[in-house]
Design an enzyme around this catalytic site. Sequence first.
Site: not given
Ligand code: PGA
Length: 245
Positions: A13, A92, A162, A168, A205, A226-227
């Site tokens: 991101k 997003e 997702e 997140g 997550s 993601g994170g």
């Molecule tokens: P996350 O994000 O692992 O931080 O939950 C996943 C994503 O948005 O692809």
Amino acid sequence: MEKNKKIVVGNMKMNLTSKEISTYLKFVNKKITSRRVVICPTSIYVPYFVNQNYFVGLQNIYSEEKGAYTGEISPKQAYSMGISFVIVGHSERRTLFKESDTLIHNKVKAALENHLNVILCIGETEEERSLLKTDVVIKRQIKSALKGLDSAMISKVILAYEPIWSIGTGVIPKKKDIEKTIDYIKGLVFQEFLVEDIPVLYGGSVNEKNIEKLNTIPNVSGFLVGGASTDPEKFLKIIEVAVGR
Ligand code: PGA
């Protein structure tokens, strides 16, 4: 990339400064040797990531080949920079940047026509889930994104399930619910497009603590992270569990 082995995609991101990226790269370039990994950094950092043992992807792409589209990147430009994957339809982008199903379809098509592999994100909101609309929402997203594409093109698409309420938040669905939804997605793609066993990743997550458990879901094709992908040690742990180094 062989389709029957798991893959791990890191979606960094809009995170990390140039200095932090240097530290990140020192670690990952040495340790990640798996061609089952795709890293999607913020696009200005892409040149630092290409030509390593992993693949590089963009987090977004535009649907036109070139021209007066200030701030956008075309699939043709991406491919010319050694990029082989692109994430399309991330929640997003759908919510914060108001991307419509039509725009997402146009992006998928343009990316595939320009030799890129597409990671198409789909998933329901918390409200849709509580109204038992998960399957309906996913069906709409998949049918509109892949409309009119032939099976050769669709074979270059990886789906990423997702659930938006899981991104997140640290909250993940039950394993059996993920399995059921992935089954539904695979069945739907076969029924609508005659493509058998399309790869479906799970995202939302995923971290170094829950990866062992998530990795036991029998029909999951890998993970969109993601994170946790912005922390090289956590990301490496996830890679080791899901695909090995
Ligand atoms: P996350 O994000 O692992 O931080 O939950 C996943 C994503 O948005 O692809």
